[in-house]
Design a protein around this motif. Structure first.
Motif: not given
Length: 89
Positions: A52-61
């Motif tokens: 969750m702290t990574l902050g990876a959103s939809h479409g992120d690689e």
């Protein structure tokens, strides 16, 4: 060290339910798997908080890495999850 690049398919990114599903699957693997985004320091893929702290959103690689016997199979399994919209299951 085997690595895989994969695009986040879940509409909410790696948050809430997708993070929980992914962390559980990563923790169940026989090798330690890390995940990173945009050159940031890697986090443990088996940690919900880390994901969750990574902050990876939809479409992120994101980049996955693992080392040891079974690393390729473990990474393939986690790539399959990240490239699936886990909100739809």
């Amino acid at each position: 060290m085997p690595q895989r690049w994969v695009t986040v398919a879940s509409k909410v990114g790696l948050h809430a339910r997708p993070a929980a599903v992914l962390a559980k699957a990563a923790a169940a693997q026989s090798v330690n798997i890390t995940i990173c985004k945009d050159g940031c320091p890697p986090v443990e893929a088996g940690s919900i908080l880390g994901l969750m702290t990574l902050g990876a959103s939809h479409g992120d690689e994101v980049v996955l890495a693992a080392e040891g016997e079974g690393a390729d199979a473990a990474l393939d399994r986690i790539v399959e999850l990240i490239s699936t919209d886990l909100d739809e299951e």
